[in-house]
Design a protein around this motif. Structure first.
Motif, mmCIF file in Angstrom:
data_model
loop_
_atom_site.group_PDB
_atom_site.id
_atom_site.type_symbol
_atom_site.label_atom_id
_atom_site.label_comp_id
_atom_site.label_asym_id
_atom_site.label_seq_id
_atom_site.Cartn_x
_atom_site.Cartn_y
_atom_site.Cartn_z
ATOM 1 N N GLN A 278 0.803 -1.223 0.000
ATOM 2 C CA GLN A 278 0.000 0.000 0.000
ATOM 3 C C GLN A 278 0.839 1.279 0.000
ATOM 4 O O GLN A 278 0.526 2.211 -0.747
ATOM 5 C CB GLN A 278 -0.982 0.004 1.168
ATOM 6 C CG GLN A 278 -1.945 1.174 1.104
ATOM 7 C CD GLN A 278 -3.103 1.050 2.072
ATOM 8 O OE1 GLN A 278 -3.220 0.071 2.796
ATOM 9 N NE2 GLN A 278 -3.953 2.044 2.069
ATOM 10 N N PRO A 279 1.915 1.380 0.794
ATOM 11 C CA PRO A 279 2.719 2.604 0.744
ATOM 12 C C PRO A 279 3.290 2.888 -0.653
ATOM 13 O O PRO A 279 3.413 4.047 -1.056
ATOM 14 C CB PRO A 279 3.845 2.348 1.751
ATOM 15 C CG PRO A 279 3.297 1.316 2.675
ATOM 16 C CD PRO A 279 2.390 0.462 1.830
ATOM 17 N N GLU B 47 0.427 4.259 -2.697
ATOM 18 C CA GLU B 47 0.142 5.629 -2.270
ATOM 19 C C GLU B 47 1.150 6.608 -2.853
ATOM 20 O O GLU B 47 0.784 7.707 -3.279
ATOM 21 C CB GLU B 47 0.123 5.716 -0.747
ATOM 22 C CG GLU B 47 -1.094 5.038 -0.148
ATOM 23 C CD GLU B 47 -1.049 4.899 1.355
ATOM 24 O OE1 GLU B 47 0.037 5.107 1.969
ATOM 25 O OE2 GLU B 47 -2.096 4.575 1.942
ATOM 26 N N LYS B 48 2.408 6.210 -2.887
ATOM 27 C CA LYS B 48 3.453 7.062 -3.466
ATOM 28 C C LYS B 48 3.211 7.258 -4.963
ATOM 29 O O LYS B 48 3.298 8.374 -5.475
ATOM 30 C CB LYS B 48 4.833 6.437 -3.226
ATOM 31 C CG LYS B 48 5.975 7.268 -3.718
ATOM 32 C CD LYS B 48 7.312 6.618 -3.378
ATOM 33 C CE LYS B 48 8.460 7.468 -3.865
ATOM 34 N NZ LYS B 48 9.761 6.873 -3.540
ATOM 35 N N PHE C 84 0.333 6.992 -6.517
ATOM 36 C CA PHE C 84 -0.864 7.819 -6.673
ATOM 37 C C PHE C 84 -0.521 9.295 -6.507
ATOM 38 O O PHE C 84 -0.941 10.139 -7.308
ATOM 39 C CB PHE C 84 -1.949 7.422 -5.670
ATOM 40 C CG PHE C 84 -3.173 8.282 -5.786
ATOM 41 C CD1 PHE C 84 -4.102 8.052 -6.791
ATOM 42 C CD2 PHE C 84 -3.392 9.331 -4.916
ATOM 43 C CE1 PHE C 84 -5.221 8.857 -6.927
ATOM 44 C CE2 PHE C 84 -4.505 10.140 -5.038
ATOM 45 C CZ PHE C 84 -5.430 9.899 -6.045
ATOM 46 N N LYS C 85 0.253 9.610 -5.484
ATOM 47 C CA LYS C 85 0.625 11.010 -5.242
ATOM 48 C C LYS C 85 1.411 11.584 -6.419
ATOM 49 O O LYS C 85 1.130 12.687 -6.883
ATOM 50 C CB LYS C 85 1.443 11.114 -3.955
ATOM 51 C CG LYS C 85 1.816 12.524 -3.602
ATOM 52 C CD LYS C 85 2.616 12.605 -2.322
ATOM 53 C CE LYS C 85 2.979 14.048 -2.051
ATOM 54 N NZ LYS C 85 3.985 14.201 -1.027
ATOM 55 N N THR D 100 -4.121 2.169 -9.982
ATOM 56 C CA THR D 100 -3.638 2.539 -8.653
ATOM 57 C C THR D 100 -4.744 3.044 -7.718
ATOM 58 O O THR D 100 -4.868 2.546 -6.599
ATOM 59 C CB THR D 100 -2.480 3.553 -8.758
ATOM 60 O OG1 THR D 100 -1.373 2.893 -9.387
ATOM 61 C CG2 THR D 100 -2.048 4.059 -7.400
ATOM 62 N N LEU E 79 -6.022 1.023 -4.299
ATOM 63 C CA LEU E 79 -6.001 1.689 -2.995
ATOM 64 C C LEU E 79 -7.382 1.694 -2.348
ATOM 65 O O LEU E 79 -7.518 1.477 -1.138
ATOM 66 C CB LEU E 79 -5.472 3.121 -3.137
ATOM 67 C CG LEU E 79 -3.974 3.243 -3.351
ATOM 68 C CD1 LEU E 79 -3.601 4.673 -3.703
ATOM 69 C CD2 LEU E 79 -3.211 2.783 -2.111
ATOM 70 N N ASN F 61 -8.143 -0.064 1.212
ATOM 71 C CA ASN F 61 -8.696 0.680 2.347
ATOM 72 C C ASN F 61 -9.998 0.061 2.845
ATOM 73 O O ASN F 61 -10.217 -0.045 4.052
ATOM 74 C CB ASN F 61 -8.889 2.151 1.982
ATOM 75 C CG ASN F 61 -7.576 2.895 1.907
ATOM 76 O OD1 ASN F 61 -6.627 2.581 2.615
ATOM 77 N ND2 ASN F 61 -7.507 3.879 1.036
#
Length: 110
Positions: free
Chosen positions: A25-26, A29-30, A32-33, A94, A98, A102
């Motif tokens: 997940q991290p 998330e990276k 996605f950002k 992505t 996520l 979640n």
């Protein structure tokens, strides 16, 4: 994406488990950002594709939803004919991955 597969391949389990996916997940998330900052998700065509991919499927539980989404993403990535196409497909999946992660985490933490 390489980091995702390296994390998963470190597993000693013969079958992929949801917790192994959650370990990535991290990384998602990276990604996605980074992708979000480019405006990729704001383009009409891309936004429509993300919405289409995110259509809810009929699985009995959130674990099955997560695993189904993962398998769909991997199958889709395997049909990419160029690195650019692969990257774009990964970026499109992505936010959906996520979302499923979640939802699964909320359900299992409750």
């Amino acid at each position: 994406m390489v980091d995702v597969f390296e994390t998963i391949s470190a597993s000693s389990s013969p079958e992929l488990q949801p917790n192994e996916l959650l370990a990535t997940q991290p990384i998602f998330e990276k990604v996605f950002k980074l992708v979000n900052e480019t405006g990729f998700y704001e383009l009409d065509d891309h936004l429509d594709l993300v919405k289409a991919i995110a259509i809810e499927t009929k699985h009995e539980n959130l674990e099955d939803e997560l695993m189904h989404t993962w398998i769909t993403m991997v199958n889709n990535l395997n049909t990419a004919t160029s690195q650019e196409e692969f990257n774009a497909r990964f970026a499109l999946f992505t936010p959906i991955i996520l979302k499923k992660m979640n939802a699964y985490k909320v359900a299992t933490d409750a």
